[in-house]
Design an enzyme around this catalytic site. Sequence first.
Site, short mmCIF file in Angstrom:
data_model
loop_
_atom_site.label_atom_id
_atom_site.label_comp_id
_atom_site.label_asym_id
_atom_site.label_seq_id
_atom_site.Cartn_x
_atom_site.Cartn_y
_atom_site.Cartn_z
N ASP A 216 0.82 -1.20 0.00
CA ASP A 216 0.00 0.00 0.00
C ASP A 216 0.87 1.26 0.00
O ASP A 216 1.73 1.43 0.85
CB ASP A 216 -0.90 -0.02 1.24
CG ASP A 216 -2.16 0.81 1.09
OD1 ASP A 216 -2.07 1.90 0.50
OD2 ASP A 216 -3.23 0.38 1.57
N THR B 187 -6.98 3.46 -2.26
CA THR B 187 -6.72 2.06 -1.91
C THR B 187 -7.76 1.10 -2.48
O THR B 187 -7.41 0.12 -3.14
CB THR B 187 -6.66 1.91 -0.38
OG1 THR B 187 -5.53 2.64 0.10
CG2 THR B 187 -6.52 0.45 0.02
N ASN C 28 -12.66 5.06 -1.81
CA ASN C 28 -12.81 4.35 -0.54
C ASN C 28 -14.19 4.67 0.03
O ASN C 28 -14.95 3.80 0.41
CB ASN C 28 -11.73 4.76 0.45
CG ASN C 28 -10.34 4.40 -0.02
OD1 ASN C 28 -10.15 3.43 -0.75
ND2 ASN C 28 -9.35 5.18 0.39
N ASP D 275 -9.81 -3.72 5.83
CA ASP D 275 -10.87 -4.60 5.34
C ASP D 275 -10.99 -4.57 3.82
O ASP D 275 -11.08 -5.61 3.17
CB ASP D 275 -12.21 -4.27 6.01
CG ASP D 275 -12.57 -2.79 5.99
OD1 ASP D 275 -12.06 -2.05 5.13
OD2 ASP D 275 -13.37 -2.36 6.85
N ASP E 123 1.18 2.36 4.02
CA ASP E 123 0.29 3.49 3.74
C ASP E 123 0.10 4.36 4.98
O ASP E 123 0.18 5.59 4.92
CB ASP E 123 -1.06 2.98 3.26
CG ASP E 123 -2.01 4.10 2.85
OD1 ASP E 123 -1.75 4.77 1.84
OD2 ASP E 123 -3.02 4.30 3.56
N ASP F 161 -1.11 -0.22 -4.76
CA ASP F 161 -2.43 0.30 -5.11
C ASP F 161 -2.40 1.77 -5.50
O ASP F 161 -3.38 2.30 -6.03
CB ASP F 161 -3.42 0.09 -3.96
CG ASP F 161 -2.90 0.62 -2.63
OD1 ASP F 161 -1.72 1.00 -2.56
OD2 ASP F 161 -3.67 0.64 -1.65
N HIS F 162 -1.29 2.46 -5.26
CA HIS F 162 -1.10 3.86 -5.64
C HIS F 162 0.25 4.32 -5.09
O HIS F 162 0.87 3.61 -4.29
CB HIS F 162 -2.21 4.76 -5.06
CG HIS F 162 -2.41 4.59 -3.58
ND1 HIS F 162 -1.52 5.09 -2.64
CD2 HIS F 162 -3.38 3.96 -2.87
CE1 HIS F 162 -1.94 4.78 -1.43
NE2 HIS F 162 -3.06 4.08 -1.54
#
Length: 548
Positions: free
Chosen positions: A37, A78, A99, A161, A305, A352-353
């Site tokens: 992340d 994310t 998100n 989650d 992250d 994810d980024h």
Amino acid sequence: MKKLSFIFICISLFIFSCQKKDNKQKSPKLVIGIVVDQMRYDYLTRFEDRYGEGGFKRIIQNGFSLENAHYNYVPTYTAVGHASIYTGTTPNNHGIIGNWWYDKFLKKSIYCVDDKTYNSVGTETNKGKKSPYRLFTTTLTDQLKLAQNNNGKTIGIAIKDRSAILPVGHTGNAAYWFDNGENGRFISSSFYMNDLPNWVKEFNNQNNAKKYVSQPWNTLYDIKTYTNSISDNNTFEEKFKGEETPTFPHDLPSLMKENDGIGIIKETPFGNTLTLDFAKAAILGENLGKNKATDFLSISFSSTDYVGHRFGVDAVETEDTYLRLDKDLADLFSFLDTQVGKENYTIFLTSDHGAARAPSYLQSLKIPAPYFDAKDFKTFVNSITKKYFRNDELVENISNFQLFLNKEKIESLGLQKEEIINKLVEETINYKTIYKAISAKTLQNTNFTTGILNSIQNGYNQKFSGDVLLVPNPSTISSYYKKGGTTHGSGFSYDTHVPIIFYGNGIKKGSSKKKYEIIDITPTLSNLLHIETPNGSTGKIIDEVLKK
């Protein structure tokens, strides 16, 4: 003589045919998808001289690395990243547009995996009331299940989650994520099961999270060796509550009370180590890689992250987190060698980024990097509608750099929606930190093939997105981070350029400088596994990655 030659040729052809069959690439027994992340691509190169031989370097040197891989949509968040990786398509198709996002039908903000129709498993809280039902398309993991007649196990693991749920799609056997609680436990949802397996209960009873935060977080090596980062004591980072300076050592036991209790582990590299421990327990507990069908394990390392948000791209804390993650990855790969077998698994690793550098730090170097003030912008938008349409209640919601119109109000006043939209596009571009503005109608009627507007278009979902979409100036982030740290979400290279590394069964050794997109991962692995691509997939097979 001719007869003998003919017999010899026939025998040779038969032997060659048998050899071809024997040499046919066997499918991996286990596929592991690793998402780190908020990992910018340059974390691979910036810390390269400090990584060991068994982690990042192992899969780069013995696998295939894409050096110019990018996200091809906005927003780079994310949930959207995990959905796009595993569906092989962008938000305009898979439906996960953030998100959180404003639901213009329910008139409220919604969370990507919330689902009240299911119950929490492993906790008395509501943190397990989740499912992937907002994901509209199938995933790589769904397609693997379908291809194997629902055989093979698919499991997702993460601190977050959304990072555990979305990768394993609609058919996952299980998804597990972290609940802060008193001792810190991995939990799930009744979407997957009615009770936690015994191996999960045993893991939770070990109270590993508590053990990790019972010690201070100090640097892995002598802090003087962290020359790839700026000074440890600086004004560009956010402190933990209770700290006077954002510096090492971080006394986790004394900081817990003011910083989410045991949940502070998420904002340390030990959150990644805890995730690794749980992943290893899952491999053993579920016998992954030992079944007749191919199993799939999705692992998302979320703590990178959390650390990045608090301390930023250039912090010693960020460097230390990646050096420790490198050791965790080496541990995982060695574990897989022993438990599954070196020839029996395939890995991909990506992110994810990325993340923006702290604007305050860039400003100190005289690089343009403003902060975006959401409250001030809302006032500005309302002033536009007040000036031109004599009403400041025409915009119902502003979020994720999108404007949602109050259609009922507009209709009751006898105003024309398109006229208001056009005026907002025309005027919002004059706001000091807005770079571009475009209407939903333009995105529906125009095909942008390159650049930032192409990314906006790929992220625009006609059913869910707003009426006007905005692009902030490069290196612009929310004024929330003026106190320190950073974030992500844009379509600029610092947010889009991420690692993609393939390794293991069926993968060549090598690298490529060609531009690829995040949505190309799933078609490539689908081809490797000889399965159909997800039903919304728009990516392409990266042929140079695969062994013939």
